[in-house]
Write a protein that holds these residues in place. Structure first.
Motif, PDB file in Angstrom:
ATOM      1  N   ALA A 177      29.837   6.225  39.595  1.00  0.00           N
ATOM      2  CA  ALA A 177      29.919   5.202  38.557  1.00  0.00           C
ATOM      3  C   ALA A 177      31.101   5.390  37.614  1.00  0.00           C
ATOM      4  O   ALA A 177      31.744   4.417  37.219  1.00  0.00           O
ATOM      5  N   MET A 178      31.415   6.640  37.238  1.00  0.00           N
ATOM      6  CA  MET A 178      32.417   6.869  36.194  1.00  0.00           C
ATOM      7  C   MET A 178      33.566   7.785  36.605  1.00  0.00           C
ATOM      8  O   MET A 178      34.531   7.915  35.861  1.00  0.00           O
ATOM      9  N   GLY A 179      33.430   8.448  37.752  1.00  0.00           N
ATOM     10  CA  GLY A 179      34.459   9.397  38.164  1.00  0.00           C
ATOM     11  C   GLY A 179      35.773   8.701  38.458  1.00  0.00           C
ATOM     12  O   GLY A 179      35.809   7.555  38.857  1.00  0.00           O
ATOM     13  N   GLY A 180      36.845   9.432  38.241  1.00  0.00           N
ATOM     14  CA  GLY A 180      38.179   8.880  38.477  1.00  0.00           C
ATOM     15  C   GLY A 180      39.198   9.605  37.634  1.00  0.00           C
ATOM     16  O   GLY A 180      39.076  10.801  37.364  1.00  0.00           O
ATOM     17  N   GLU A 181      40.183   8.867  37.164  1.00  0.00           N
ATOM     18  CA  GLU A 181      41.269   9.463  36.388  1.00  0.00           C
ATOM     19  C   GLU A 181      40.810  10.069  35.070  1.00  0.00           C
ATOM     20  O   GLU A 181      41.347  11.062  34.621  1.00  0.00           O
ATOM     21  N   ARG A 182      39.813   9.450  34.440  1.00  0.00           N
ATOM     22  CA  ARG A 182      39.417   9.886  33.101  1.00  0.00           C
ATOM     23  C   ARG A 182      38.272  10.870  33.081  1.00  0.00           C
ATOM     24  O   ARG A 182      38.106  11.611  32.120  1.00  0.00           O
ATOM     25  N   LEU A 183      37.434  10.891  34.140  1.00  0.00           N
ATOM     26  CA  LEU A 183      36.256  11.748  34.139  1.00  0.00           C
ATOM     27  C   LEU A 183      36.022  12.300  35.536  1.00  0.00           C
ATOM     28  O   LEU A 183      36.198  11.590  36.525  1.00  0.00           O
ATOM     29  N   ALA A 184      35.629  13.572  35.593  1.00  0.00           N
ATOM     30  CA  ALA A 184      35.271  14.216  36.865  1.00  0.00           C
ATOM     31  C   ALA A 184      33.951  14.955  36.671  1.00  0.00           C
ATOM     32  O   ALA A 184      33.696  15.511  35.601  1.00  0.00           O
ATOM     33  N   VAL A 185      33.129  14.938  37.713  1.00  0.00           N
ATOM     34  CA  VAL A 185      31.886  15.703  37.716  1.00  0.00           C
ATOM     35  C   VAL A 185      32.097  16.885  38.653  1.00  0.00           C
ATOM     36  O   VAL A 185      32.454  16.702  39.819  1.00  0.00           O
ATOM     37  N   VAL A 186      31.918  18.084  38.119  1.00  0.00           N
ATOM     38  CA  VAL A 186      32.183  19.316  38.860  1.00  0.00           C
ATOM     39  C   VAL A 186      30.916  20.170  38.824  1.00  0.00           C
ATOM     40  O   VAL A 186      30.334  20.372  37.756  1.00  0.00           O
ATOM     41  N   THR A 187      30.494  20.652  39.981  1.00  0.00           N
ATOM     42  CA  THR A 187      29.327  21.524  40.039  1.00  0.00           C
ATOM     43  C   THR A 187      29.775  22.966  40.239  1.00  0.00           C
ATOM     44  O   THR A 187      30.750  23.230  40.952  1.00  0.00           O
ATOM     45  N   ILE A 188      29.057  23.890  39.607  1.00  0.00           N
ATOM     46  CA  ILE A 188      29.392  25.309  39.694  1.00  0.00           C
ATOM     47  C   ILE A 188      28.127  26.065  40.079  1.00  0.00           C
ATOM     48  O   ILE A 188      27.220  26.252  39.259  1.00  0.00           O
ATOM     49  N   ALA A 189      28.069  26.478  41.339  1.00  0.00           N
ATOM     50  CA  ALA A 189      26.934  27.269  41.830  1.00  0.00           C
ATOM     51  C   ALA A 189      27.087  28.678  41.269  1.00  0.00           C
ATOM     52  O   ALA A 189      28.059  29.374  41.539  1.00  0.00           O
ATOM     53  N   THR A 190      26.118  29.077  40.466  1.00  0.00           N
ATOM     54  CA  THR A 190      26.186  30.322  39.720  1.00  0.00           C
ATOM     55  C   THR A 190      25.363  31.411  40.393  1.00  0.00           C
ATOM     56  O   THR A 190      24.222  31.179  40.772  1.00  0.00           O
ATOM     57  N   GLY A 191      25.958  32.580  40.550  1.00  0.00           N
ATOM     58  CA  GLY A 191      25.261  33.701  41.170  1.00  0.00           C
ATOM     59  C   GLY A 191      25.402  33.660  42.686  1.00  0.00           C
ATOM     60  O   GLY A 191      26.342  33.109  43.232  1.00  0.00           O
ATOM     61  N   ARG A 192      24.445  34.274  43.351  1.00  0.00           N
ATOM     62  CA  ARG A 192      24.499  34.398  44.816  1.00  0.00           C
ATOM     63  C   ARG A 192      24.062  33.095  45.483  1.00  0.00           C
ATOM     64  O   ARG A 192      22.881  32.839  45.652  1.00  0.00           O
ATOM     65  N   ASN A 193      25.022  32.311  45.845  1.00  0.00           N
ATOM     66  CA  ASN A 193      24.805  31.046  46.542  1.00  0.00           C
ATOM     67  C   ASN A 193      25.782  31.006  47.704  1.00  0.00           C
ATOM     68  O   ASN A 193      26.967  30.747  47.513  1.00  0.00           O
ATOM     69  N   ALA A 194      25.298  31.260  48.895  1.00  0.00           N
ATOM     70  CA  ALA A 194      26.166  31.273  50.075  1.00  0.00           C
ATOM     71  C   ALA A 194      26.673  29.859  50.364  1.00  0.00           C
ATOM     72  O   ALA A 194      25.963  28.871  50.134  1.00  0.00           O
TER      73      ALA A 194
END
Length: 184
Positions: free
Chosen positions: A96-113
């Motif tokens: 809906a909103m991602g693009g030049e102005r906004l990005a959604v980034v996920t960060i798997a924290t710890g032990r995640n293969a």
């Protein structure tokens, strides 16, 4: 799809009603409702340490790679049930909103293969999100992520302007309105 369309129209009407209104994190605070009531908007932006992260391909990355954009950075883990619930809404937010102005980034924290992350995204139907790893929880520890999920909103300078602890429907009309006010 109808929900995303409704949210986009709702957001447009909300901001179109007063085009002269100033927007930003402080103004977004007036819009907090629904799951966004859990969003804490900081009175002053907080700088983040530039801790190295990894892509799924093992390439070094950092949140500073997104300087110049607003970033919704979600800390999660493959074993986290609320993360499984929340992740599809983050994917729809990116649509809906991602693009030049906004990005959604996920960060798997710890032990995640990597295979577990890929399987998690496949099972959840997530196709649009950038997936990073913080395998030793270095960044998470430095910024005080104590439980999961935790989502940060970063301004274009890479500073934390807001934090939500717990899961949320990130594509709900109230979330789109709050984020729209911030990036406007």
């Amino acid at each position: 799809m109808l929900r995303v369309l409704f949210a986009v129209i709702y957001t447009a009407l909300t901001f179109g009603a007063n085009g002269a209104a100033m927007a930003g994190p402080a103004e977004a605070a007036a819009l907090l409702s629904g799951d966004m009531k859990k969003l804490v908007i900081h009175p002053e932006p907080k700088p983040l340490p530039d801790v190295g992260l990894l892509g799924l391909d093992e390439a070094p990355q950092s949140l500073s790679d997104w300087r110049g954009q607003w970033v919704v950075a979600n800390f999660w883990a493959t074993w986290c049930a609320p993360c499984r619930q929340e992740m599809p809404s983050l994917d729809r937010l990116e649509a809906a909103m991602g693009g030049e102005r906004l990005a959604v980034v996920t960060i798997a924290t710890g032990r995640n293969a990597v295979p577990a992350i890929t399987r998690f995204f496949d099972e959840a139907g997530v196709t649009r999100l950038t997936a990073l790893r913080d395998p030793k929880s270095g960044l998470a520890r430095q910024i005080g992520v104590m439980g999961l999920p935790v989502t940060l909103v970063l301004d274009p300078e890479g500073r934390e302007v807001a934090r939500l602890i717990g899961d949320a429907e990130w594509d709900a009309p109230e979330a789109l309105a709050v984020l729209g006010a911030m990036i406007r």
